[in-house]
Design an enzyme around this catalytic site. Structure first.
Site, PDB file in Angstrom:
ATOM      1  N   ARG A  15       0.839  -1.193   0.000  1.00 18.03           N
ATOM      2  CA  ARG A  15       0.000   0.000   0.000  1.00 18.03           C
ATOM      3  C   ARG A  15       0.881   1.254   0.000  1.00 18.03           C
ATOM      4  O   ARG A  15       2.068   1.197   0.293  1.00 18.03           O
ATOM      5  CB  ARG A  15      -0.920  -0.013   1.220  1.00 18.03           C
ATOM      6  N   LYS A  75       1.270   1.944   7.226  1.00 19.05           N
ATOM      7  CA  LYS A  75       1.536   1.147   8.418  1.00 19.05           C
ATOM      8  C   LYS A  75       2.411   1.899   9.409  1.00 19.05           C
ATOM      9  O   LYS A  75       3.061   2.895   9.084  1.00 19.05           O
ATOM     10  CB  LYS A  75       2.193  -0.176   8.032  1.00 19.05           C
ATOM     11  N   TYR A  94      -1.360   4.685  10.478  1.00 14.75           N
ATOM     12  CA  TYR A  94      -1.782   3.743  11.511  1.00 14.75           C
ATOM     13  C   TYR A  94      -0.619   3.537  12.475  1.00 14.75           C
ATOM     14  O   TYR A  94       0.530   3.409  12.060  1.00 14.75           O
ATOM     15  CB  TYR A  94      -2.162   2.387  10.901  1.00 14.75           C
ATOM     16  N   HIS A  96      -1.304   1.811  16.133  1.00 10.58           N
ATOM     17  CA  HIS A  96      -1.610   0.641  16.972  1.00 10.58           C
ATOM     18  C   HIS A  96      -0.595   0.502  18.108  1.00 10.58           C
ATOM     19  O   HIS A  96      -0.012  -0.555  18.340  1.00 10.58           O
ATOM     20  CB  HIS A  96      -1.629  -0.635  16.128  1.00 10.58           C
ATOM     21  N   GLU A 118      -6.229   5.196  13.423  1.00  8.00           N
ATOM     22  CA  GLU A 118      -7.222   4.338  14.061  1.00  8.00           C
ATOM     23  C   GLU A 118      -7.931   4.975  15.247  1.00  8.00           C
ATOM     24  O   GLU A 118      -8.926   4.419  15.740  1.00  8.00           O
ATOM     25  CB  GLU A 118      -6.598   3.009  14.500  1.00  8.00           C
ATOM     26  N   ASP A 270      -3.505  -6.551  15.400  1.00 11.87           N
ATOM     27  CA  ASP A 270      -2.813  -5.258  15.442  1.00 11.87           C
ATOM     28  C   ASP A 270      -2.859  -4.642  16.833  1.00 11.87           C
ATOM     29  O   ASP A 270      -1.974  -3.871  17.203  1.00 11.87           O
ATOM     30  CB  ASP A 270      -3.450  -4.276  14.448  1.00 11.87           C
TER      31      ASP A 270
END
Length: 370
Positions: A15, A75, A94, A96, A118, A270
């Protein structure tokens, strides 16, 4: 503002943080966009497409990080990327963090401002930047679960939808949010016998209405989960507590009582995973077996379908990227309380309550941006 998009370096992660259409919007608004060479080739987006949209192509990630005010990724930054961040720089991706103390400490050491997709919240309480990837992961969970049930992949050899005269697979989905609902759609479409479990009776009523009685619903209790898991062929873990580590709903003892060759897919990995036996895996080596039960615990599931995932994600992130670029981070966070909920790390401090609690780190009050 100078906006940088490095190439993703996590295992089998193709991605990319922006597509050419997004670059065109940002450049048209007067911003500069730097794209690391080949950042988009994994999904068929050549450097020339980015150049045509107005981006500057640079060779290395180091160049992107050094020259940019705002770093846009997909990510969580790997430790080598954290080392390239600096004080005053903004990272939007993101994160996490609740399940990743090492990364949290590296981000704190960088001094950068880190905003997590998120935990960005919409006015209705939904999570607009998590939703598209939750949809992808939920739908994918049934695909990979069905494949894992095949005997050659370690499963019990059960066809998810069965055939006339042979019962379909028993699918249990823990969590009735976006991921769980998306998983249910695909599982029902493949003619599995589906039960969805959630703490909210209101949500279960909604799901019952949506699916018109084509799935079973069950209020979440330890006893109910234990009974359902013991009879399941496929268990999907789709539990989310915003910003926090996922609760362990399936214990080691429950796993021991499951049928040999049954499969567990942990979408929540995650955030640490919702099965006691889960551990992170990669697309290269996605499964492992515990007590005869196959576990699929890939931490970047949507990375397996990167083109769909990238376009779905960037549709959602672009307005926020534009706001950060147009106003600067401080003003953008002040103007949008939902975006401010995404602030996880700022100038060496953890500013998100759930992250600080789960990592046992000191919580600092979010700065009063104005």
């Amino acid at each position: 503002m100078r906006i940088g998009v490095p190439k993703e370096i996590k295992n089998h992660e193709y991605r990319v943080g922006l597509v050419p259409a997004g670059v065109r919007e940002l450049v048209g608004a007067g911003h500069q966009v730097l794209i690391q060479s080949t950042a988009g080739t994994g999904i068929g987006l050549a450097d020339s497409a980015y150049q045509a949209a107005g981006a500057e192509i640079v060779t290395t990630a180091a160049e992107v990080f050094a020259a940019s005010d705002l770093i846009v990724k997909v990510k969580e930054p790997q430790l080598a990327e954290c080392a390239m961040l600096r004080r005053g720089q903004v990272l939007f991706t993101y994160l996490h963090l609740a399940a990743d103390l090492e990364q949290a400490k590296a981000l704190m050491a960088s001094g950068a401002t880190a905003i997590a997709y998120e935990t960005v919240t919409a006015t209705d309480g939904s999570l607009p930047l998590l939703t598209p990837m939750s949809e992808v992961a939920g739908r994918m969970s049934i695909q990979v679960g069905a494949a894992s049930l095949q005997k050659a992949n370690g499963g019990s050899g059960v066809l998810l939808g069965g055939i006339p005269g042979v019962a379909p697979a028993n699918v249990v989905i823990l969590g009735g949010g976006v991921s769980g609902t998306s998983a249910a759609e695909i599982a029902i479409g493949m003619r599995a016998d589906v039960t969805i479990v959630d703490r909210s009776l209101k949500r279960l009523r909604v799901l019952d209405s949506i699916f018109g009685g084509r799935l079973k619903t069950m209020a979440s209790t330890a006893g109910a989960i234990e009974a359902l898991v013991a009879e399941a062929d496929l268990v999907i873990g789709a539990v989310l507590v915003v910003g926090a580590a996922a609760p362990k709903l399936v214990t080691r003892e429950m796993v021991r009582k499951m049928k040999p060759g049954s499969v567990m897919v942990d979408i929540s990995i995650d955030q640490g995973g919702c099965f006691a036996t889960s551990r992170p895996t990669t697309h290269t080596d996605p499964t492992f077996t515990v007590d005869g039960v196959v576990h699929y615990c890939v931490t970047n599931m949507p990375g397996a379908v990167p083109r769909t995932s990238t376009f779905g994600l960037t549709n959602a992130t672009l307005p926020y990227i534009r706001a950060l670029a147009d106003h600067g981070a401080a003003r953008a966070l002040a103007l949008d309380p939902g975006l401010a909920q995404g602030l996880n790390v700022h100038q060496g401090a953890i500013t998100h309550e759930a992250v600080a609690r789960d990592l046992k780190l000191t919580l600092s009050a979010a700065p009063a941006f104005g």
